[in-house]
Every structure is written in structure tokens, then in C-alpha cells.
Design a protein around this motif. Sequence first.
Motif, short mmCIF file in Angstrom:
data_model
loop_
_atom_site.label_atom_id
_atom_site.label_comp_id
_atom_site.label_asym_id
_atom_site.label_seq_id
_atom_site.Cartn_x
_atom_site.Cartn_y
_atom_site.Cartn_z
N ILE A 14 59.85 -51.00 -123.86
CA ILE A 14 60.22 -49.66 -124.32
C ILE A 14 61.61 -49.80 -124.90
O ILE A 14 62.51 -50.30 -124.22
CB ILE A 14 60.22 -48.63 -123.17
CG1 ILE A 14 58.82 -48.48 -122.57
CG2 ILE A 14 60.76 -47.27 -123.66
CD1 ILE A 14 58.77 -47.61 -121.31
N GLU A 15 61.80 -49.38 -126.13
CA GLU A 15 63.09 -49.50 -126.80
C GLU A 15 63.85 -48.18 -126.71
O GLU A 15 63.29 -47.12 -126.99
CB GLU A 15 62.89 -49.89 -128.26
CG GLU A 15 62.25 -51.25 -128.41
CD GLU A 15 61.76 -51.55 -129.82
OE1 GLU A 15 62.03 -50.74 -130.74
OE2 GLU A 15 61.10 -52.59 -129.99
N THR A 16 65.13 -48.27 -126.35
CA THR A 16 65.96 -47.06 -126.26
C THR A 16 66.58 -46.71 -127.60
O THR A 16 67.12 -45.62 -127.74
CB THR A 16 67.10 -47.25 -125.23
OG1 THR A 16 68.01 -48.24 -125.72
CG2 THR A 16 66.56 -47.61 -123.86
N ASN A 17 66.52 -47.62 -128.55
CA ASN A 17 67.16 -47.43 -129.85
C ASN A 17 68.66 -47.22 -129.71
O ASN A 17 69.23 -46.30 -130.25
CB ASN A 17 66.50 -46.29 -130.64
CG ASN A 17 65.05 -46.60 -130.94
OD1 ASN A 17 64.73 -47.70 -131.40
ND2 ASN A 17 64.16 -45.67 -130.64
N GLY A 18 69.26 -48.10 -128.95
CA GLY A 18 70.71 -48.06 -128.74
C GLY A 18 71.11 -47.13 -127.62
O GLY A 18 70.29 -46.71 -126.80
N SER A 19 72.40 -46.82 -127.58
CA SER A 19 72.93 -46.04 -126.45
C SER A 19 72.66 -44.55 -126.54
O SER A 19 72.89 -43.82 -125.59
CB SER A 19 74.43 -46.29 -126.30
OG SER A 19 75.10 -45.91 -127.48
N ALA A 20 72.13 -44.09 -127.66
CA ALA A 20 71.78 -42.68 -127.81
C ALA A 20 70.35 -42.48 -127.27
O ALA A 20 69.44 -42.12 -128.00
CB ALA A 20 71.87 -42.24 -129.25
N SER B 107 67.20 -40.95 -125.89
CA SER B 107 66.70 -39.58 -126.05
C SER B 107 65.96 -39.11 -124.80
O SER B 107 65.52 -39.91 -123.96
CB SER B 107 65.75 -39.50 -127.25
OG SER B 107 64.54 -40.19 -126.95
N GLU B 108 65.77 -37.82 -124.73
CA GLU B 108 65.00 -37.20 -123.63
C GLU B 108 63.56 -37.71 -123.65
O GLU B 108 62.98 -38.00 -122.60
CB GLU B 108 65.05 -35.67 -123.76
CG GLU B 108 64.29 -34.94 -122.69
CD GLU B 108 64.86 -35.14 -121.28
OE1 GLU B 108 64.07 -35.06 -120.31
OE2 GLU B 108 66.07 -35.38 -121.15
N ASP B 109 63.00 -37.84 -124.84
CA ASP B 109 61.63 -38.35 -124.97
C ASP B 109 61.52 -39.77 -124.41
O ASP B 109 60.57 -40.10 -123.69
CB ASP B 109 61.20 -38.31 -126.44
CG ASP B 109 59.77 -38.78 -126.63
OD1 ASP B 109 58.87 -38.23 -125.95
OD2 ASP B 109 59.55 -39.71 -127.43
N THR B 110 62.50 -40.62 -124.72
CA THR B 110 62.50 -41.99 -124.22
C THR B 110 62.63 -42.00 -122.70
O THR B 110 61.94 -42.76 -122.01
CB THR B 110 63.63 -42.81 -124.86
OG1 THR B 110 63.44 -42.81 -126.28
CG2 THR B 110 63.65 -44.23 -124.35
N LEU B 111 63.49 -41.15 -122.17
CA LEU B 111 63.64 -41.07 -120.70
C LEU B 111 62.33 -40.63 -120.04
O LEU B 111 61.96 -41.17 -118.98
CB LEU B 111 64.78 -40.12 -120.33
CG LEU B 111 66.18 -40.67 -120.57
CD1 LEU B 111 67.22 -39.56 -120.44
CD2 LEU B 111 66.48 -41.82 -119.63
#
Length: 187
Positions: A27-33, A35-39
Motif C-alpha cells: 500500500i503506497e502512502t504517496n509520500g508524507s501527505a 490521506s484519510e482514504d489511505t489510512l
Amino acid sequence: MRIQEFIVVEGKDDTIAIQRAVNADTIETNGSAISEDTLRRIEHAQQIRGVIVFTDPDYPGQRIRAIIEQRVPGVKHAFLTKDQAKAKNGKKIGIEHAADEDIRYALQNVYTTTENMPVEEITREDLMYAKLIGHPSAKARRERLGSILNIGATNGKQLHKRLQAFQITVEQFANAMHTIDQEENNV
């Protein structure tokens, strides 16, 4: 080597490096930003198969790790040292630059934080005596300790908490410090 848990990484290049070293889903977080969806996806993944957080050994990676840990208790953690994650040109640091064997080793030696479990206390005084805080060589000694114990590099304030969270025993700590002292004496 097949990893059952989902591995949380920062980006596509990290996913490529992980999949080059092991058979795993990421699962990629796409950097330090993050998102709620990723969480929410990470929460779901933790419920289904478990999660290993494997972020870069730098400030943004630690920030992502802390956000996930707070939101999704019980995730596992894998760590690389800065040297293991350093690009060949020496300018960039990231999971994507690590050797396959270092990635496999980190994923075979994961930790789960358990803050409510009793463990022998390693005190701040122990850290001072071991020259891990308040000493000119403290930073280098902390980095080496993090590498030996596979808990990642920390600053002085984080070290005590991380030792407790990862349930590092007094014996493990003493053995690691003995190794560091021997290495320094042999230089």
C-alpha cells in the motif's frame, strides 16, 4: 519469500524494490501527505492480513510511521538504516535504493509495538551511562544501536520510547551496547 501482511511504503519506487526482493502486496502512502482514504485502506488491511510499515529512514518516513501507528494500533514495523537505504550517489535515501538482501532481512526482523506490556525498564540514566544521550558521540552510537536492534535511528528523546515500545530487554540492550563498545575499541 512470501510476506502475508500488506507492506506500507511511501511510493511506486519502494513498491518495485519490495517486489524485487520478496513476494508481497504493498500500500503506497504517496509520500508524507497520507490521506484519510489511505489510512482507511491500511486499517482494513490490518484487519484482513496485518500490516508492516516500511518507510524511509528519514523525518518524513518517521512522520508517516507515527501517523499510522496512532491510527492503526498493532501494526508491525520494519527498518533500514540510512546506510542501507542510501543511493549509490550518496545523495538520496529511500527503501528503493536498498539491496534486496537488506530488504529481506528487515522484513524477517519486524517489531510490533506493545506499549501496555510490562518490560524491564531501561532508564534515561542507562542511556546517559551508555553515552546515547548527552555525549559528543551519542548520535553515532544511537544510529549503531538502532541498526543492531533493528529499530531504526532515533534522536535522544525518541530512543527511550522506542526501546520500551519494541520491548527491548535489558539483556538485548546490554548485548548491543557491548558490541558497540567493542567496535569502538577496535578502531
